[in-house]
Scaffold this active site. Structure first.
Site, PDB file in Angstrom:
ATOM      1  N   SER A  15      45.976  22.750  26.726  1.00  0.00           N
ATOM      2  CA  SER A  15      46.032  24.101  27.285  1.00  0.00           C
ATOM      3  C   SER A  15      45.719  24.029  28.775  1.00  0.00           C
ATOM      4  CB  SER A  15      45.044  25.006  26.559  1.00  0.00           C
ATOM      5  OG  SER A  15      43.746  24.484  26.670  1.00  0.00           O
ATOM      6  N   GLY A  18      48.830  26.095  33.030  1.00  0.00           N
ATOM      7  CA  GLY A  18      49.330  27.138  33.936  1.00  0.00           C
ATOM      8  C   GLY A  18      50.663  27.711  33.483  1.00  0.00           C
ATOM      9  N   VAL A  21      51.488  31.142  35.196  1.00  0.00           N
ATOM     10  CA  VAL A  21      51.985  31.054  36.570  1.00  0.00           C
ATOM     11  C   VAL A  21      53.398  30.459  36.569  1.00  0.00           C
ATOM     12  CG1 VAL A  21      51.534  30.154  38.877  1.00  0.00           C
ATOM     13  CG2 VAL A  21      49.630  30.720  37.391  1.00  0.00           C
ATOM     14  N   PRO A 194      52.647  11.535  25.674  1.00  0.00           N
ATOM     15  CA  PRO A 194      52.192  12.853  25.215  1.00  0.00           C
ATOM     16  C   PRO A 194      53.333  13.875  25.166  1.00  0.00           C
ATOM     17  CG  PRO A 194      50.654  11.963  26.826  1.00  0.00           C
ATOM     18  CD  PRO A 194      51.842  11.046  26.807  1.00  0.00           C
ATOM     19  N   GLN A 196      56.533  13.144  24.677  1.00  0.00           N
ATOM     20  CA  GLN A 196      57.380  12.810  23.517  1.00  0.00           C
ATOM     21  C   GLN A 196      56.789  13.389  22.238  1.00  0.00           C
ATOM     22  OE1 GLN A 196      58.283   8.576  23.250  1.00  0.00           O
ATOM     23  NE2 GLN A 196      57.994   8.336  25.446  1.00  0.00           N
ATOM     24  N   CYS A 393      34.734  49.911  40.971  1.00  0.00           N
ATOM     25  CA  CYS A 393      34.298  50.383  39.660  1.00  0.00           C
ATOM     26  C   CYS A 393      32.777  50.286  39.511  1.00  0.00           C
ATOM     27  CB  CYS A 393      35.057  49.646  38.563  1.00  0.00           C
ATOM     28  SG  CYS A 393      35.153  50.631  37.060  1.00  0.00           S
ATOM     29  N   HIS A 521      40.731  50.178  39.964  1.00  0.00           N
ATOM     30  CA  HIS A 521      40.870  48.734  40.225  1.00  0.00           C
ATOM     31  C   HIS A 521      42.126  48.463  41.058  1.00  0.00           C
ATOM     32  CE1 HIS A 521      37.672  47.258  37.555  1.00  0.00           C
ATOM     33  NE2 HIS A 521      37.918  48.371  36.895  1.00  0.00           N
ATOM     34  N   GLU A 523      42.858  45.965  42.676  1.00  0.00           N
ATOM     35  CA  GLU A 523      43.295  44.560  42.603  1.00  0.00           C
ATOM     36  C   GLU A 523      44.468  44.363  41.649  1.00  0.00           C
ATOM     37  OE1 GLU A 523      40.490  45.811  41.397  1.00  0.00           O
ATOM     38  OE2 GLU A 523      39.637  44.680  39.733  1.00  0.00           O
TER      39      GLU A 523
HETATM   40  N1  GLN Z   1      30.692  49.584  33.158  1.00  0.00           N
HETATM   41  C1  GLN Z   1      31.237  50.611  33.988  1.00  0.00           C
HETATM   42  C2  GLN Z   1      31.938  51.692  33.170  1.00  0.00           C
HETATM   43  O1  GLN Z   1      32.258  51.482  32.027  1.00  0.00           O
HETATM   44  C3  GLN Z   1      32.182  50.036  34.999  1.00  0.00           C
HETATM   45  C4  GLN Z   1      33.387  49.435  34.396  1.00  0.00           C
HETATM   46  C5  GLN Z   1      34.135  48.524  35.337  1.00  0.00           C
HETATM   47  O2  GLN Z   1      33.600  48.071  36.335  1.00  0.00           O
HETATM   48  N2  GLN Z   1      35.380  48.214  35.010  1.00  0.00           N
HETATM   49  O3  GLN Z   1      32.183  52.752  33.658  1.00  0.00           O
END
Ligand code: GLN
Length: 548
Positions: A15, A18, A21, A194, A196, A393, A521, A523
């Protein structure tokens, strides 16, 4: 209607090669060649989704726009391609059995024995087909089979994709096997055995790979490719090197391109009329990937950001965040170096020393009280020393608690998540969460609108006031404290459209040059080719500081 082709990627030998990716990079290449793609993950575990697993077990839980809690590989799929992933892109054994058993209880199979073949395998095939039924414009559905060939759990998935080829034809399906070609360092020898064995394991399931993607330290030479070809029954030109990358994962689409993988796929499916084959081709999309690669190889500048969280020993626990931070540097040709700090090791005494090199401080999301006090120390340090701060968050919750305790002098102010009996519950359970008892998939999940105050720092960051961001939480800013906070300089600059939920906070300009936190979030929405504005502006503010 367009004809959709299906590419299945399995993994062999070990495992962590990647696979996520790799398949995302294949997606990026096919998009660069003008095709519309989506990517699906079939995960062999019994959890319905990874939402209830610890990040230590499973890494980050990635959240899609429609609020599915999924494997972090979906994050790679979205970052590398423009595919809009939804609940249907993440399938687990748990979901499959859940559906089949539910049907059995309803009586849908009355009189019959319910079995792995055909009931489970049919449900798997349905889930794969559903994606192209929903979007008939798709040229490709790429499907990653989680786990490693030979695992007991992945057998029904392998059986399902074997049947899938039978159902829709060899000309519309391709099997790619990602495998390991290790080098025995003492002997300096590259070993094909490996691979094969792994292909033999796959053959036992009735699957002959069409392409081998070989992870190795270096590019494989022709002789090795011929040897692998001979033993694995795959033409040598379809034995593709996937060497270790030197700087960043964003080099991978280009490496595959150099290895001719996109041409091989197009030839296999006879799609040359749509995307002609090439020898040397200038491709604007590939050039963009190339430019990103250069930033990692020859950065114009470097900036150090401290991330203070609970799961720091495990990079995958914050995968999207770390990627988004690095994207934030791209517009400036800057490389972002992370100082990863375990929040449990931070205290009043050592905080200055721990953060002395940081040009910016970020507190990511998280759950539970462990390590919170360390995060509060870091926020106090950032606020008082005017170091750019970004909370996400739980990071917003901590910023609010820190402000309450140290600026508003609310002694022991807290979130009721950490201390249900606090005198000042400045963060508390959302009303909609009050009566929820089940844990799976019950947080406030997925994308929600947020309205930004005009004139705020957030408006400058986004360049607009109506935004959509993804959430995953149960707790929120407690509204009865709004006035006390705003009077002392915290701006509640982003609210839900009904004004009920605080989605973003910032400090007044006179108090701090860049102090922001968000309930959502960001990100999850940052991509290397489209870095998220919050990360870009955060990095920009840290670059200014590091220049000073
Ligand atoms: N634990 C917090 C909540 O449930 C923040 C959650 C998080 O950071 N994703 O609101």
């Amino acid at each position: 209607m367009k004809k959709t082709r299906y590419i299945f990627v399995t993994g062999g030998v070990v495992s962590s090669l990647g696979k996520g990716v790799s398949i995302a990079s294949i997606g990026a290449l096919l998009e660069a060649r003008g095709f519309k793609v989506t990517i699906q993950k079939l995960d062999p575990y019994l959890n319905v989704d990874p939402g209830t697993m610890s990040p230590f077990q499973h890494g980050e839980v990635y959240v899609t726009e429609d609020g599915a809690e999924t494997d972090l590989d979906l994050g790679y799929y979205e970052r590398f391609t423009s595919a809009k992933l939804t609940r249907g892109n993440s399938v687990t054994t748990g979901q499959i059995y859940f559906t089949v058993i539910d049907r059995e209880r309803r009586g849908d199979y009355l009189g019959r024995t319910v079995q792995v073949i055909p009931h489970i395998t049919n449900e798997i095939k349905n889930r794969i087909l559903k994606l192209s039924e929903k979007d008939p414009q798709l040229d490709f559905v790429l499907v990653e089979i989680g786990g490693t060939v030979g695992d007991i759990e992945s057998v029904p998935f392998l059986e399902a994709i074997r049947q899938f080829r039978l159902d829709i034809g060899i000309e519309n399906t391709m099997f790619i096997h990602l495998t390991l070609v290790p080098t025995i360092t003492v002997a300096g020898e590259v070993k094909t055995k490996p691979t094969q064995h792994s292909v033999k394991e796959l053959l036992k399931q009735g699957i002959q790979p069409d392409i081998l993607l070989c992870r190795s330290s270096n590019f494989l030479n022709d002789e090795l490719k011929k040897k692998i070809s001979l033993f694995c029954n795959v033409p040598a030109h379809r034995v593709i090197s996937a060497p270790d990358i030197s700087h960043s994962i964003y080099e991978i689409p280009l490496i595959y391109h150099k290895e001719n993988l996109d041409n091989e796929i197009i030839k296999y499916f006879k799609m040359e009329d749509i995307s002609p084959l090439f020898v040397e081709m200038k491709n604007p999309m590939l050039e963009k990937w190339e430019r990103i690669g250069t930033i990692f190889k020859n950065p114009k500048k470097t900036v150090k950001i401290a991330v203070i969280g609970k799961y720091m020993t495990l990079g995958d626990a914050y995968r999207s965040l770390f990627e988004a931070l690095s994207h934030g540097g791209f517009p400036f040709g800057a490389k972002v170096d992370l100082i990863k700090i375990n929040s449990e090791e931070v205290n009043k005494q050592n905080i200055k020393d721990k953060l002395k090199e940081a040009s910016g401080i970020l507190i990511p999301g998280g759950f539970g009280e462990r390590g919170v006090e360390g995060k509060l120390e870091a926020i106090k340090y950032a606020r008082e020393n005017k170091i750019p701060f970004f909370g996400i968050c739980l990071g917003l919750h901590c910023a609010v608690i820190e402000f309450a305790r140290n600026v508003l002098k609310m002694k022991d102010a807290d979130s009721t998540e950490m201390n249900p009996d606090t005198e000042y519950p400045v963060i508390s359970l959302m009303e909609e969460q009050m009566n929820i008892t089940e844990k799976g998939g019950t947080m406030r999940l997925g994308a929600y609108p947020c309205v930004i105050k005009s004139g705020s720092l957030f408006e400058k960051i986004y360049g607009k006031i109506n935004i959509f961001e993804r959430h995953r939480h149960r707790y929120e800013f407690t509204n009865k404290y709004r006035d006390e906070f705003t009077k002392k300089g915290m701006i509640l600059s982003g609210l839900s459209p009904n004004q009920n939920l605080v989605e973003t906070i910032e400090l007044e300009k006179s108090m701090h040059p860049f102090f922001v936190a968000v309930q959502y979030h960001p990100e999850f929405k940052s991509k290397p080719l489209e870095p998220h504005p919050l990360f870009v502006k955060f990095i920009e503010s840290t670059l200014k500081l590091s220049k000073k």
